[in-house]
Scaffold this active site. Sequence first.
Site, PDB file in Angstrom:
ATOM      1  CG  ASP A   1      -2.002   0.997   1.180  1.00 46.80           C
ATOM      2  OD1 ASP A   1      -1.697   2.199   1.058  1.00 46.80           O
ATOM      3  OD2 ASP A   1      -3.186   0.608   1.250  1.00 46.80           O
TER       4      ASP A   1
ATOM      5  NE  ARG B   1      -3.911   3.967   1.590  1.00 42.48           N
ATOM      6  CZ  ARG B   1      -5.115   3.449   1.778  1.00 42.48           C
ATOM      7  NH1 ARG B   1      -6.139   4.240   2.058  1.00 42.48           N
ATOM      8  NH2 ARG B   1      -5.304   2.145   1.705  1.00 42.48           N
TER       9      ARG B   1
ATOM     10  CG  HIS C   1      -2.177  -0.896   6.084  1.00 43.41           C
ATOM     11  ND1 HIS C   1      -3.254  -0.284   5.492  1.00 43.41           N
ATOM     12  CD2 HIS C   1      -1.728  -1.800   5.183  1.00 43.41           C
ATOM     13  CE1 HIS C   1      -3.429  -0.788   4.276  1.00 43.41           C
ATOM     14  NE2 HIS C   1      -2.515  -1.720   4.060  1.00 43.41           N
TER      15      HIS C   1
ATOM     16  CB  CYS D   1      -4.979  -4.032   4.894  1.00 42.56           C
ATOM     17  SG  CYS D   1      -4.017  -4.861   3.601  1.00 42.56           S
TER      18      CYS D   1
HETATM   19 CO    CO Z   1      -2.644  -3.252   2.714  1.00 44.23          CO
END
Ligand code: CO
Length: 214
Positions: free
Chosen positions: A46, A48, A100, A103
């Site tokens: 990801d 982020r 996270h 997700c």
């Molecule tokens: Co993720």
Amino acid sequence: MTIPSVADLLANNRAWAERQTKQDPGFFKRLVSQQTPAYFWIGCSDSRVPANEIVGLDPGEMFVHRNVANLAPPQDANYLSTLQYAVQVLKVAHILVVGHYGCGGVLAALQNLRLGLIDHWLSPIRTLVRDNQAELLALPTEKAQHDRLCELNVIRQVENVATNPFVQEAWEKGADLTVHGWCYSLENGLVTDLDAQISQKEDVAAIRRLTRRV
Ligand code: CO
């Protein structure tokens, strides 16, 4: 948000390299001569969740492996290759498994969506849902279930890493090596330590019980 062009990225790169050299003239010279990170990060792809940035580490300080939903599948050659290198060559002291909240990979598994190849990749998380069905169903909202499943997934991957033969062998040889489970919040940028660390073979059984509640 305007999307930077590729030319912008190259200009950013030049500016960054110049800043680094100005701040610390020996920076790149040191990195060329050796890589001695103490940390190995296994995280989600990801965009982020940028590994080094979140924990304030410079280039050279953390070895990184990322894939969808931060999995450590016992038969994945990519993950296994980085793990072996981290443990046997770099001799890292800490392996951070970092999930996270929010997700997308974990959510796809929770909702049992049919998306294609990724379904196969995410199949260990669907197993995890079955193993923890009662706990998840007792939660009031899908968001709460999703968040909890993100945590359970991290803990299960900590177990996978800790039961890996390279890691077990390192412990047998007396290595000072700890596997940690963390979960990062996209909402406030903070990491929660899931208190699922393992630093010796004997710790594995207690962690194993945390994600097998049926
Ligand atoms: Co993720």
